[in-house]
Design an enzyme around this catalytic site. Structure first.
Site, mmCIF file in Angstrom:
data_model
loop_
_atom_site.group_PDB
_atom_site.id
_atom_site.type_symbol
_atom_site.label_atom_id
_atom_site.label_comp_id
_atom_site.label_asym_id
_atom_site.label_seq_id
_atom_site.Cartn_x
_atom_site.Cartn_y
_atom_site.Cartn_z
ATOM 1 N N LYS A 20 0.857 -1.204 0.000
ATOM 2 C CA LYS A 20 0.000 0.000 0.000
ATOM 3 C C LYS A 20 0.894 1.256 0.000
ATOM 4 O O LYS A 20 1.981 1.228 -0.576
ATOM 5 C CB LYS A 20 -0.975 -0.037 1.176
ATOM 6 N N HIS A 109 -8.627 -2.927 -6.013
ATOM 7 C CA HIS A 109 -8.573 -3.090 -4.553
ATOM 8 C C HIS A 109 -9.710 -2.279 -3.925
ATOM 9 O O HIS A 109 -10.061 -1.205 -4.429
ATOM 10 C CB HIS A 109 -7.212 -2.600 -4.027
ATOM 11 N N GLU A 111 -9.801 -0.395 -1.502
ATOM 12 C CA GLU A 111 -9.419 0.993 -1.171
ATOM 13 C C GLU A 111 -9.530 1.888 -2.403
ATOM 14 O O GLU A 111 -9.894 3.061 -2.299
ATOM 15 C CB GLU A 111 -8.005 1.016 -0.564
ATOM 16 N N GLY A 187 -7.290 -4.709 7.451
ATOM 17 C CA GLY A 187 -6.670 -3.795 8.416
ATOM 18 C C GLY A 187 -7.366 -3.742 9.763
ATOM 19 O O GLY A 187 -7.084 -2.850 10.566
ATOM 20 N N SER A 227 -6.288 -9.137 7.068
ATOM 21 C CA SER A 227 -5.725 -9.464 8.383
ATOM 22 C C SER A 227 -5.042 -10.827 8.439
ATOM 23 O O SER A 227 -5.097 -11.520 9.461
ATOM 24 C CB SER A 227 -6.806 -9.359 9.472
HETATM 25 P P1 13P Z 1 -4.345 -6.292 5.801
HETATM 26 O O1 13P Z 1 -3.563 -7.578 5.639
HETATM 27 O O2 13P Z 1 -3.536 -5.181 6.400
HETATM 28 O O3 13P Z 1 -5.654 -6.516 6.466
HETATM 29 O O4 13P Z 1 -4.678 -5.780 4.308
HETATM 30 C C1 13P Z 1 -5.223 -6.661 3.388
HETATM 31 C C2 13P Z 1 -5.193 -6.030 2.053
HETATM 32 O O5 13P Z 1 -5.920 -5.070 1.806
HETATM 33 C C3 13P Z 1 -4.252 -6.554 1.071
HETATM 34 O O6 13P Z 1 -4.498 -6.037 -0.193
#
Ligand code: 13P
Length: 265
Positions: A20, A109, A111, A187, A227
């Site tokens: 990220k 993604h 996000e 996350g 996670s």
């Molecule tokens: P986390 O492993 O921090 O939960 O993030 C997952 C993710 O969005 C991977 O693209």
């Protein structure tokens, strides 16, 4: 270079680290060196591929480290734009990424979907441009806690998958990775359970097969993301339907990332 025959076998897992917007290019160099060293210490690791997805500005530095170390770790990107070049301020094309020996590109993604308004149509255009440049897209899907709680998550995820695969050209279907990343698990420290991950991965496989039809040849690997950490990785990989991981936070630290890579059997 990815050996696709080997790569898409169900027993072959992909562990992808999505950094990220973390690690500037100097930090990325250090972390990549450490990952290479830790993997070297582990010796021969079969049945798995490993990729790291730094930010755009660190790609060239990470590429140089991986090449000078002679590493088998694949270089990945987190996003791309679908036009090859032109007046698209701030964008980076799949064509440009392929010149850096990028093998895998994350598209859609959650996000990007929620913070930057990307929809299924844009995700499909990006995935097509990735394949047109001889790379493999990792297309992300996954429901929010609302759809999980009201029980509509299967319908929601199926719709996301169908909208991509129904309109996908043959070349995309023969090189497809879908990452199931439930938004409520990203996350938050609350991973999906093994049953939840397996259910979703199988749902995605069935929906794809139904949409594509039994006659067309296609290769599909379904990853889980949300996670994933050193405590839950072994359990989540204990079912063959989970083709690997897209790891966020735990991929930032070379030790925990390589421990997750080592949990593949
Ligand atoms: P986390 O492993 O921090 O939960 O993030 C997952 C993710 O969005 C991977 O693209």
């Amino acid at each position: 270079m990815i050996d696709k025959e080997q790569f898409f076998l169900p027993s072959h897992r992909l562990i992808a680290g999505n950094w990220k917007m973390n690690h500037n290019h100097l930090e990325a160099i250090q972390v990549t060196r450490k990952i290479c060293l830790r993997l070297l210490e582990k010796g021969e690791l079969s049945n798995r591929s490993v990729s790291i997805h730094p930010s755009f500005i660190a790609l060239r530095s990470v590429q140089t480290v991986l090449e000078s170390e002679g590493s088998s770790v694949l270089l990945g990107a987190q996003n791309c734009f679908y036009e090859p070049q032109g007046a698209f301020t701030g964008e980076v094309s799949a064509t440009m990424l392929s010149k850096l020996n990028v093998s895998l590109v994350i598209v859609g993604h959650s996000e990007r979907r929620t913070l930057f308004g990307e929809d299924d149509q844009l995700v499909l255009l990006k995935a097509k441009s990735v394949v047109a440049n001889n790379m493999i897209p990792i297309i992300c899907v996954g429901e929010s806690s609302q759809e999980r709680n009201d029980g509509s998550y299967k319908e929601f995820v199926t719709k996301q998958v169908i909208s991509i695969v129904e309109a996908a050209p043959k070349e995309l279907l023969s090189n497809l990775i879908i990452a199931y990343e439930p938004i409520w698990a990203i996350g938050t420290g609350i991973s999906a359970s093994l049953d939840q991950a397996v259910e979703a991965c199988e749902l995605i496989k069935e929906a794809t097969t139904r949409a594509v039809g039994a006659t067309k040849e296609f290769n599909l690997k379904v990853l889980y993301g949300g996670s994933v950490n050193t405590n839950n990785a072994t359990d989540l990989l204990s079912h063959e339907s989970v083709g690997g991981f897209l790891v966020g936070g735990a991929s930032l630290d070379p030790d925990s990332f390589v421990e997750i890579v080592s949990s593949v059997r």
